[in-house]
Design a protein around this motif. Structure first.
Motif, mmCIF file in Angstrom:
data_model
loop_
_atom_site.group_PDB
_atom_site.id
_atom_site.type_symbol
_atom_site.label_atom_id
_atom_site.label_comp_id
_atom_site.label_asym_id
_atom_site.label_seq_id
_atom_site.Cartn_x
_atom_site.Cartn_y
_atom_site.Cartn_z
ATOM 1 N N ARG A 65 0.816 -1.227 0.000
ATOM 2 C CA ARG A 65 0.000 0.000 0.000
ATOM 3 C C ARG A 65 0.851 1.280 0.000
ATOM 4 N NH1 ARG A 65 -5.285 -0.431 3.678
ATOM 5 N NH2 ARG A 65 -5.712 1.344 2.323
ATOM 6 N N ASP A 70 2.439 8.665 0.875
ATOM 7 C CA ASP A 70 3.475 8.276 1.838
ATOM 8 C C ASP A 70 4.811 8.909 1.465
ATOM 9 O OD1 ASP A 70 1.498 6.440 2.961
ATOM 10 O OD2 ASP A 70 1.861 5.274 1.137
ATOM 11 N N GLU A 103 2.155 -1.691 5.658
ATOM 12 C CA GLU A 103 0.795 -1.183 5.477
ATOM 13 C C GLU A 103 0.683 0.285 5.906
ATOM 14 O OE1 GLU A 103 -1.716 -2.771 4.074
ATOM 15 O OE2 GLU A 103 -0.808 -4.769 3.923
ATOM 16 N N ARG A 105 -0.216 3.993 5.707
ATOM 17 C CA ARG A 105 -1.270 4.751 5.032
ATOM 18 C C ARG A 105 -1.218 6.202 5.539
ATOM 19 N NH1 ARG A 105 -3.558 -0.063 6.333
ATOM 20 N NH2 ARG A 105 -4.570 0.738 8.213
ATOM 21 N N CYS A 116 1.861 8.419 10.678
ATOM 22 C CA CYS A 116 0.895 7.849 9.743
ATOM 23 C C CYS A 116 0.378 6.518 10.312
ATOM 24 C CB CYS A 116 1.537 7.605 8.375
ATOM 25 S SG CYS A 116 2.117 9.114 7.581
#
Length: 1415
Positions: A65, A70, A103, A105, A116
């Motif tokens: 992801r 990011d 992961e 996000r 995050c």
């Protein structure tokens, strides 16, 4: 001592505070290390594999992801520019160690990656092949600052001052600023500033150079140095001044040399005082004029000076105030000029001719003026006394003038001088006048009078003239002189008033102008009079002539006297006077003397009157008359004469035919001619002495012919001509001509005449013979053949007959032919009567037939068929027709018919030739052959060569919709022709214009375009269009085009940001072999692959505005041996948004200084005014507050109420926005600081009651921990407007207010406060508690209660002394407290704060203050 919050602390408390601060700092630093991010193994510092530091160890981030949001957080955290791409595992080399995060996000707005959302530290299902990476844009160095010089000049004068100002761009925080000269450091600012200045004072030779500045600023934790500013040059110059384009170096346009360049001065505020400075600076004396408006022409270059304002005594022009070097806004049409007077000592020279103080009236006088040496041009004025008598303007190259007094009179006497002036730019520069010269004038004696007796305009040779000279009566007798043409002739022997001189027997040497003069004594000086007016003696030779008559011997009598023609009066004019005139002119005898302007009125003078001649005088003026020009007649009385020029002149006579013997019936002509030179008049034919015939001539004729048409024997006799002329009613008769005898006889017998052959009509071109035969018994004679009475043969030999043959009859041969003959009779040749006439009549040949070919061509091809038809004219009966080729009979018909048709089936070369036809018809009983018809030609030619045909482009197959050009080209040597293009034998283009080739383009091929194409052409051969053989055929075959490819973008956004990365992929359809793919932007090729493949990927690393456009792709594949391009794919668009993704944070007070308990507003805005979705505020890097923005707003604000010191810190913001459907996150805004200052509440003390009106009231206001810069103020019942209080004592932290002469108005509730200046900002304190003051009625003191009022003043003074001691102790404690101020955290107020601008805080605490003064 007291702490930063004003709380008193001990030493042990200080150490505890320091330990607490150190622990806070350690905790913050440990947190920063745990969230630190770095980029490894990338090509630049801003790209590589993402690594996170956690629990003392570096590890990687899994790419599950992992996206651009990011990457935006990582790029921001490492201090790089915006994220370009977020590559996943394998893009950068794999890492080692732990995989800390998976992961992940992010929204893109977080300040750190660790904030995050992710699964948790070390929680993942990845390996290092999935390590995430980022590619960031390199952070640009800070923008260069701007440096300015004040004043800003190209060059400076020695001793001037220059101030340099360096300003950094607004988007950067204040920084350290450095000034450099020629790259060497000059000075450095002592603190962070946005603007800094450096002054260069009293410029010397060591100061010139190129000055720059730069600064250092903190960006994302990195100290970055800006590029240096553009340089500002300080150069020294020494100005100069000059005057140009004038008549000399002291007048002209003012020009100043500054910084090595000559320029001009603007005329704004340009007056005589500025001109004085320029003239004195150049050593040109005084100023005459200050000229505006380019008086000496337009200059060039820079207008260096404007608005110059001089007092007139300055040493140089630039010492006067002006707008600054090159600062004017004038054009050269406003160039200033001056005119100077170089010297007032120069004066002109004066001379006079004749050089005498006494002059004679009427004698010319000349005054000469010369300019001072070296001067040319200008003007001179002659001054008589001080008045201008005359003026003369000199030519440019002249230096003097002569003033001529041609008619001097006594009125001009006086003192004369020369005044010299030069014109400089419209101003007359005046020199000193010359020395003066006295002039005195006396009268010249009056001229005498001279007369001639007799008085004529001219005299005849041999005549006598007497000259008489008389002087004016007012003069005494004097010596009289006679002069001829200014030469002395005679002189009187004594003093006389009158004298005479006779000129006898005039000859040519006596002619001339005679004058006289005399000498008389005037003012003791012998003066000669002016000569008298001249008496002219001119000789003349008169002449006479007759004018306006029919010849020179008749007309009006005119006489030339003294060169002028005039007339003679008819008074006493008779035949005797006419005889003298006729004899004098050689015109024979006089016929008549005519009075009364018989030949018209003359003109000029009537020279002679009452002429009386005897008739034998040699000339008319030899006769007595009244005198030349002495008559009183008009031209209606002009005299005239008619003369007979000669009695020997006679006319001429001739006879036709010229023979003494004439034949009866033959015409006879007698011709008479006037004597030579005579025209008009009349002739009479005399037979013997009788008049037989008479004829009057036209005015311009000189002869007449008398014709006897039917001569008979009865007219024989002697004939002569008599000539007469009519002159003013008189017939003047000439002598008769000699006589001619005429004899007439009967003619001989006529001859016979015949034609051979004899036809009633003849055709043109035929031959006929005419024969003439004498009658029987006649001797041979001379024959004459005539046609229509005109002789065509006149035989000179005698014979019995005459034969005359006409070889080729023409229309001119037609007529009646007769003949006659001449035979000798009595020794003379006599002509017989003419024979009977024989006619020769020509008839037109039958009209030629018409001939035609069918078909009609100028040329034919071998094997063709042609029919020749011959047709008789309309109205012609059937006749016998004959057809000929090249004059050789081909067909000859023996039967009569109206036409003949002859067909040639198969043309060959033998058929070529010219074809004509004719026919025979009966005319007047005779077969007559018609003229041949016009010729028609049969010419054979070879057929044209076939053309060539080609296709362009040449392909074995074509696609529907393609364009192909078919070109048909004529063979070499063929002239332009009409080309025809066919498809499958059907014509599609039949060009009607002649050309060398035909190009036919099929723009959009369809199935109907398929077929075999051929072409031919028609060319003009001898005027006939002939079609060539067809060309070879070329085929057009169509095939279906390849299926279009597909195109896509990755990532797919409706809009993109500048600097992002996007990949464009083009994929071929299924079943298509690898092909050559081409990528286009806005129809322009971007990538064209030359190798065959199934797809094409093209990545744009750093999007810019030039990348925007519509992208399509296509491919080339081989079809039937041809590379065929597919249809273009659908288009995908790359659109960049021009919106600014940066945001700006601001405060409601720019300084960021607030008091405790007040409120502050923090605002976040987008410069591009984009619509915001949400806004997040941060304080010291920590999330403070997030809020949704209103849909119609581009900014959002938060309010912080009841401020405390804990609210102080650095504030930033970040926002989210949607652009064209895409969610975007701005970069972090700039930072603003809030400082909260705590104010101490003051204490108020004093006497609460006053029992005496008119007494004094003392109130003290005390503030603990206050600064020396405090300003106290006092208020009563909420108002600070107390007009009459004064301060009796002031010390640090307190002030005593004295209200004198108390009244009931001074009663009320009093409170006090103070203003504290912190970092340049004025902050108001909280008010003290209120104190109520009452005032009692006045009571007069009595007895022992009567205390002197000055005791009260002494008590107040003692109280003030006690307060002074207390305040001094507090001040010493205060100084000790300040010694520990450096241990406070940075940002707390202390005594070394720089003073800033004062900001009003009346919105927070609405108060007013009185300035506190000390006494």
């Amino acid at each position: 001592m007291r702490g930063p919050l004003g709380v008193k602390v001990t030493m042990s408390g200080t150490w505890l505070l320091l330990l607490l601060l150190q622990a806070m700092v350690f905790q913050g630093s440990q947190q920063a290390i745990d969230s630190q991010v770095r980029l490894s193994d990338g090509p630049t510092p801003c790209s590589g594999r993402v690594e996170v530091y956690h629990s003392g160890e570096w590890g990687t981030v899994c790419d599950d992801r992992w996206g651009i949001e990011d990457a935006m957080v990582v790029c921001h955290q490492v201090g790089c520019g915006p994220a370009i791409s977020a590559p996943r595992g394998g893009y950068y080399p794999v890492g080692t160690g732990k995989i800390w995060m998976d992961e992940v996000r992010c929204r893109g707005t977080e300040l750190q990656l660790s904030t995050c959302s992710f699964q948790g530290w070390k929680k993942h299902n990845c390996n290092h092949n999935e390590d995430a990476g980022v590619t960031c844009q390199e952070r640009e160095p800070p923008a260069r600052p701007e440096i300015r010089a004040a004043p800003s000049y190209p060059a400076y004068l020695v001793g001037e001052n220059v101030t340099l100002t360096c300003v950094i761009p607004n988007r950067y925080t204040p920084a350290h600023i450095q000034f450099l000269k020629d790259s060497a450091l000059v000075t450095n600012s002592t603190g962070n500033q946005r603007r800094s200045t450096h002054s260069v004072l009293h410029l010397t030779s060591i100061d010139p150079g190129n000055y720059t500045c730069s600064y250092q600023t903190l960006e994302y934790g990195r100290l970055l140095s800006s590029a240096p500013s553009l340089p500002v040059e300080i150069a020294l110059t020494q100005p100069r001044v000059r005057l140009v384009n004038g008549s000399d170096s002291c007048s002209g346009r003012v020009e100043v040399q500054y910084n090595g360049e000559w320029g001009t001065v603007c005329d704004r505020s340009w007056h005589i005082s500025e001109a004085r400075v320029v003239c004195r600076q150049l050593g040109c004396g005084s100023a005459v004029a200050a000229l505006p408006g380019a008086g000496f022409g337009h200059g060039s270059g820079t207008v260096w000076m404007d608005e110059v304002s001089c007092g007139g005594t300055e040493p140089s022009l630039w010492a006067c105030p002006f707008s600054g070097w090159g600062r004017g806004n004038c054009g050269h049409q406003k160039d200033a000029s001056v005119v100077c007077n170089p010297s007032s000592l120069f004066r002109p020279f004066i001379t006079i001719t004749p050089d005498s103080p006494l002059h004679v009236s009427g004698i010319p006088l000349a005054i000469q003026c010369l300019a001072p040496k070296g001067y040319l041009g200008g003007r001179f004025r002659i001054l008589r006394g001080t008045s201008v008598a005359k003026e003369h303007r000199l030519d440019p190259g002249r230096n003097g003038a002569v003033f001529l007094y041609r008619n001097v009179s006594t009125s001009i006497g006086g003192s004369y001088s020369c005044l010299y002036q030069r014109l400089v730019a419209g101003f007359w520069v005046t020199f000193r006048a010359s020395p003066s010269i006295p002039i005195r004038v006396v009268e010249l004696p009056a001229r005498p009078e001279i007369t001639a007796t007799p008085s004529y305009l001219a005299y005849l040779v041999g005549g006598n003239v007497t000259l008489t000279c008389v002087i004016p009566n007012r003069y005494t007798p004097a010596h009289i002189h006679f002069l001829k043409d200014s030469a002395l002739v005679t002189n009187s022997t004594g003093n006389q008033r009158r004298s005479t001189h006779s000129v006898l027997h005039l000859t040519s040497i006596d002619a001339g102008n005679y004058t006289c003069s005399y000498q008389t004594l005037e003012y003791g000086r012998l003066l000669s009079s002016a000569p008298s007016l001249p008496a002219k003696i001119a000789l003349t030779q008169p002449r006479v002539r007759l004018v306006n008559g029919s010849d020179s011997c008749s007309g009006r009598v005119e006489v030339q006297y003294n060169g002028e023609w005039g007339t003679v009066c008819d008074r006493s004019w008779h035949i005797s006077e006419a005889r003298v005139v006729c004899h004098q002119l050689g015109c024979g005898s006089a016929v008549a003397a005519l009075p009364g302007a018989g030949f018209g009125h003359g003109s000029g003078t009537v020279w002679m009157d009452e002429v009386s001649c005897g008739g034998t005088e040699p000339s008319l003026w030899a006769c007595p008359f009244s005198g030349w020009g002495r008559g009183n007649c008009g031209h209606q009385e002009d005299a005239s004469v008619v003369c007979n020029p000669s009695s020997l002149l006679r006319p001429f006579i001739t006879i036709t035919p010229d023979s003494p013997l004439h034949v009866s019936g033959i015409p006879l002509a007698i011709q008479c001619l006037a004597p030579k030179g005579y025209l008009g008049g009349r002739f009479r034919i005399l037979r013997g002495t009788s008049v037989a015939k008479e004829h009057r001539l036209d005015p311009g004729r000189n002869g007449a012919v008398f014709l006897y048409r039917n001569v008979s024997t009865s007219i024989g006799g002697s004939y002569s001509c008599l000539y007469q002329r009519l002159v003013t009613g008189f017939w003047v008769t000439f002598r008769a001509s000699p006589s001619i005898p005429i004899r007439v006889i009967d003619p001989p017998t006529e001859p016979s005449i015949s034609l051979s052959p004899a036809f009633p009509v003849y055709l043109e071109g035929e031959m006929v013979t005419i024969e003439c035969v004498l009658p029987n018994g006649k001797s041979p004679a001379r024959f004459r053949l005539q046609k229509d009475s005109i002789s065509i043969v006149d035989d000179a030999t005698s014979r019995r007959s005459l034969r005359h043959t006409i070889q080729n009859l023409t229309s001119s041969s037609q007529g009646l032919y007769t003949c006659s003959y001449k035979t000798m009779v009595s020794g003379l040749w006599v002509t017989s009567s003419p024979s009977q006439s024989v006619p020769i009549v020509l008839t037109d040949p039958p009209t030629e037939p018409s001939i035609s070919l069918s078909p009609v061509f100028p040329v034919y091809l071998e094997g063709e068929t042609v029919t020749i038809e011959c047709v008789l004219p309309n109205g012609i009966s059937p006749a016998r027709v004959c057809l000929r080729k090249d004059s050789i009979s081909v067909v000859e018909d023996t039967t009569s018919q109206q036409s003949l048709r002859h067909t040639i089936q198969n043309l060959t070369n033998s058929c070529q030739g010219l074809y004509t036809c004719s026919y025979k018809t009966m005319v007047s009983g005779r077969w007559v052959t018609s003229s041949s018809s016009r010729s028609v030609s049969i010419v054979l030619t070879d057929p044209p060569t076939e053309p060539s045909i080609s296709l362009s482009p040449v392909f074995p197959v074509y696609l529907v919709g393609e364009t192909v050009t078919i070109e048909c080209v004529l063979p070499n040597g063929i002239s332009p022709a009409r080309v025809c293009l066919r498809k499958d034998v059907i014509s599609i283009i039949d060009d009607t214009t002649s050309q060398r080739s035909l190009r036919h383009t099929i723009q959009n091929l369809t199935n109907s375009s398929q077929g075999l194409y051929t072409c031919s052409y028609k060319t003009m051969v001898a005027g006939r269009w002939i079609t060539s053989s067809p060309s070879q055929s070329v085929p057009i075959v169509l095939t279906d085009p390849p299926t279009e490819p597909s195109i896509s973008l990755s990532p797919v956004f409706p809009v993109y940001l500048e600097g992002e990365t996007v990949t464009i992929e083009c994929v071929l359809p299924n079943g298509i072999s690898p092909a050559r793919v081409c990528l286009r932007k806005d129809s322009i090729s971007v990538v064209e692959d030359t190798t065959s493949q199934q797809s094409l990927r093209h990545t744009i690393q750093n999007l810019t505005n030039s990348c925007q456009g519509l992208y399509t792709c296509s491919y080339k594949t081989m079809v039937s041996g041809r590379w065929v391009t597919s249809s273009s794919s659908r288009s995908v668009s790359i659109v960049l948004t021009g919106l600014t993704l940066s945001v700006t944070v601001s405060l409601d007070h720019q300084t960021g200084l607030y008091l405790t308990g007040s409120a502050a507003t923090v605002s976040c805005s987008n410069p591009s005014q984009s619509q915001l979705q949400s806004v997040t505020f941060y304080k010291d890097g920590e999330l403070l507050h997030s809020l949704e923005a209103r849909p119609d707003k581009h900014m959002a604000s938060i309010s912080i109420g009841n401020l405390t010191r804990a609210n102080g810190g650095s504030y930033t913001c970040q926002c989210e926005m949607t652009v064209s459907g895409r969610h975007l996150i701005s970069s972090l805004s700039n930072a603003v600081s809030i400082t909260v200052q705590e104010a101490v509440k003051p204490v108020i003390t004093g006497v609460s009651a006053v029992d005496e009106i008119g007494g004094n009231l003392s109130i003290t206001c005390l503030s603990e921990g206050s600064q020396p810069s405090e300003e106290f103020f006092l208020q009563r019942d909420g108002t600070t407007s107390l007009p009459h209080y004064w301060t009796v004592w002031k010390a640090d932290g307190s002030v005593t207010f004295i209200i004198a002469d108390v009244s009931q108005d001074d009663a009320g509730n009093y409170s006090c406060g103070y203003n504290l200046t912190v970092n340049g900002t004025v902050l108001a304190s909280i008010f003290s508690e209120s104190m109520q003051v009452t005032v009692s009625e006045f009571r007069k003191p009595s007895g022992r209660h009567a205390v002197p009022r000055y005791y009260y003043v002494i008590a107040v003074a003692l109280l003030a002394a006690v307060l002074t001691v207390v305040l001094a102790i507090r001040a010493r404690n205060k100084s000790k407290q300040d010694e520990g101020a450096d241990t406070f955290p940075q940002g707390f107020p202390h005594a070394t704060c720089q003073k800033q601008n004062v900001i009003s805080l009346q919105q927070v605490l609405p108060i007013k203050s009185h300035r506190v003064t000390s006494i």
